[in-house]
Design an enzyme around this catalytic site. Structure first.
Site, PDB file in Angstrom:
ATOM      1  N   HIS A  54       2.988  22.003-104.674  1.00  0.00           N
ATOM      2  CA  HIS A  54       2.505  23.638-104.956  1.00  0.00           C
ATOM      3  C   HIS A  54       2.578  23.775-103.795  1.00  0.00           C
ATOM      4  O   HIS A  54       2.389  25.064-103.116  1.00  0.00           O
ATOM      5  CB  HIS A  54       1.134  22.673-105.536  1.00  0.00           C
ATOM      6  CG  HIS A  54       2.079  23.053-107.519  1.00  0.00           C
ATOM      7  ND1 HIS A  54       1.660  21.440-107.220  1.00  0.00           N
ATOM      8  CD2 HIS A  54       1.160  23.489-108.317  1.00  0.00           C
ATOM      9  CE1 HIS A  54       2.155  21.832-108.429  1.00  0.00           C
ATOM     10  NE2 HIS A  54       1.584  22.837-109.552  1.00  0.00           N
TER      11      HIS A  54
ATOM     12  N   GLU B   4       2.056  47.915-122.568  1.00  0.00           N
ATOM     13  CA  GLU B   4       3.671  48.356-122.645  1.00  0.00           C
ATOM     14  C   GLU B   4       5.126  47.472-123.125  1.00  0.00           C
ATOM     15  O   GLU B   4       4.093  46.532-123.830  1.00  0.00           O
ATOM     16  CB  GLU B   4       4.551  47.963-120.868  1.00  0.00           C
ATOM     17  CG  GLU B   4       4.218  46.680-120.312  1.00  0.00           C
ATOM     18  CD  GLU B   4       4.433  46.373-118.449  1.00  0.00           C
ATOM     19  OE1 GLU B   4       5.092  47.894-117.735  1.00  0.00           O
ATOM     20  OE2 GLU B   4       4.455  45.442-118.143  1.00  0.00           O
TER      21      GLU B   4
ATOM     22  N   ARG C 133       9.694  20.045-103.224  1.00  0.00           N
ATOM     23  CA  ARG C 133       9.042  20.859-104.382  1.00  0.00           C
ATOM     24  C   ARG C 133       7.829  20.223-103.894  1.00  0.00           C
ATOM     25  O   ARG C 133       7.370  18.611-103.690  1.00  0.00           O
ATOM     26  CB  ARG C 133       9.286  20.241-105.439  1.00  0.00           C
ATOM     27  CG  ARG C 133       8.783  20.978-106.650  1.00  0.00           C
ATOM     28  CD  ARG C 133       8.699  20.185-107.972  1.00  0.00           C
ATOM     29  NE  ARG C 133       7.930  20.684-108.840  1.00  0.00           N
ATOM     30  CZ  ARG C 133       6.986  20.501-109.043  1.00  0.00           C
ATOM     31  NH1 ARG C 133       5.675  19.545-108.819  1.00  0.00           N
ATOM     32  NH2 ARG C 133       6.480  21.811-109.928  1.00  0.00           N
TER      33      ARG C 133
ATOM     34  N   ARG D 203       9.332  48.852-104.135  1.00  0.00           N
ATOM     35  CA  ARG D 203       8.277  48.428-105.120  1.00  0.00           C
ATOM     36  C   ARG D 203       8.962  47.142-104.641  1.00  0.00           C
ATOM     37  O   ARG D 203       8.121  45.753-104.987  1.00  0.00           O
ATOM     38  CB  ARG D 203       9.222  48.312-106.609  1.00  0.00           C
ATOM     39  CG  ARG D 203       8.244  47.625-107.720  1.00  0.00           C
ATOM     40  CD  ARG D 203       8.276  48.249-108.989  1.00  0.00           C
ATOM     41  NE  ARG D 203       9.991  47.830-109.558  1.00  0.00           N
ATOM     42  CZ  ARG D 203      10.099  48.479-110.662  1.00  0.00           C
ATOM     43  NH1 ARG D 203       9.934  49.107-111.367  1.00  0.00           N
ATOM     44  NH2 ARG D 203      11.220  48.315-111.329  1.00  0.00           N
TER      45      ARG D 203
ATOM     46  N   LEU E 137       3.772  46.792-115.303  1.00  0.00           N
ATOM     47  CA  LEU E 137       4.730  47.126-114.133  1.00  0.00           C
ATOM     48  C   LEU E 137       4.768  48.592-114.169  1.00  0.00           C
ATOM     49  O   LEU E 137       4.173  50.062-114.515  1.00  0.00           O
ATOM     50  CB  LEU E 137       5.970  47.205-114.308  1.00  0.00           C
ATOM     51  CG  LEU E 137       7.528  46.713-113.102  1.00  0.00           C
ATOM     52  CD1 LEU E 137       6.957  45.270-111.891  1.00  0.00           C
ATOM     53  CD2 LEU E 137       8.621  46.923-113.736  1.00  0.00           C
TER      54      LEU E 137
END
Ligand code: PLP
Length: 283
Positions: A103, A180, A101, A52, A204
């Protein structure tokens, strides 16, 4: 007491400040994580957690610091060898790394990989029989919940609401259906069948969820992977949540309404027993 910490190929402990403020995991939530359980210093379902983690990293185009499961396993083995207790959890986080920093991230970044072990009080037999109370809360998460990203603000807000209501978990609702739990998979039992949300971008893919579905099929319990309508929540015979830390945990109350007889149901008990056995065998 500091815990053993792995960071980018070396071992230290959690008292050392190891991350820069421009790590993208910190500033953009640009990271994925995993949590596995260990018993008697043996990792449980490590291969599934590695798989995963790998899928999440691939999806986010973050290079995997562990090229294969053997390399991952070797790091976790050393972490557990250095750990002073036998049972607990390991938290792993891989971020895109550190950069000025912006995006737009620069190409060719080196990911930040951390892992640390921690003591954990897993539910005892009494708790596993007693079960938990849950509340419902709106699902305010983004539409890529199949990624185990560290963007857990909406999950944390829902969990805090549950805690303030005297409950253990929040069951998240979107479009009048149950997705969930805020940190667990959710299962309903209706007429002896189990119902859980299908695998898509709303949930998930839980490691325990997968095992429980296989165990149910082996036990000739019918499994319907379909969204459960919110209105059905109050017609359930039984309900339970699953997660790495809670295993199979009965739900006995939803929003103050009793489920079943306020006791662990038969289907839940059977799956809990089978799951605990599987977990013990994985040791
Ligand atoms: N769903 C969410 C949102 C979670 O955070 C978790 C566990 O942390 C789960 C489901 C259960 O996943 P697993 O069974 O792999 O622990």
């Amino acid at each position: 007491m500091p815990d053993v910490l792995f960071i980018n190929g070396r071992f230290t402990d959690t008292s050392e400040r190891v991350l820069g403020v421009e790590d993208r995991g910190f500033q953009f939530g640009d990271a994925v994580y995993e949590v596995f359980k260990f018993l008697g210093r043996t990792p449980i379902f490590l291969t599934e957690h590695y798989a995963r983690l790998g899928e999440g990293l691939h999806e986010l185009e973050i290079p995997n610091p562990w090229p294969d499961v053997n390399a991952f396993s070797a790091t976790m083995r050393e972490l557990l060898d250095r750990t002073e207790f036998d049972d607990g959890t390991v938290y792993i986080q891989v971020s895109r790394g550190e950069a000025e920093r912006a995006h737009f991230w620069p190409e060719g970044m080196t990911p930040t990989a951390v892992a640390y072990s921690r003591r954990f009080k897993f539910p005892d037999a009494a708790k596993k029989e007693r079960g938990i109370r849950v509340i419902t809360a709106p699902d305010r998460r983004w539409c890529h919940c199949d990624l185990k990203s560290v963007n857990l603000l909406a999950n944390s807000m829902a969990k805090k609401k549950a805690q303030r209501a005297g409950a253990d978990e929040a069951i998240l609702i979107h479009d009048a259906t149950v997705s969930e739990g805020a940190s667990s998979s959710f299962f309903a039992v209706i007429d002896g069948r189990i119902i859980t949300h299908p695998l898509d971008e709303r949930i998930l893919p839980g490691v325990v969820r997968d095992h429980v579905i296989d165990l149910a099929i082996a036990a000739h319990i019918r499994v319907d992977e379909r969204p459960l309508r919110e209105a059905e929540l109050f017609t359930l015979g039984e309900a339970f949540i699953t997660s790495t830390t809670q295993g199979v945990m009965p739900v006995t109350e939803i929003d103050g309404r009793i489920i079943g007889n306020s006791r662990r149901g038969e289907v839940t008990a059977e799956l809990q027993r089978r799951f605990d056995e599987l977990e013990r065998g994985a040791q």
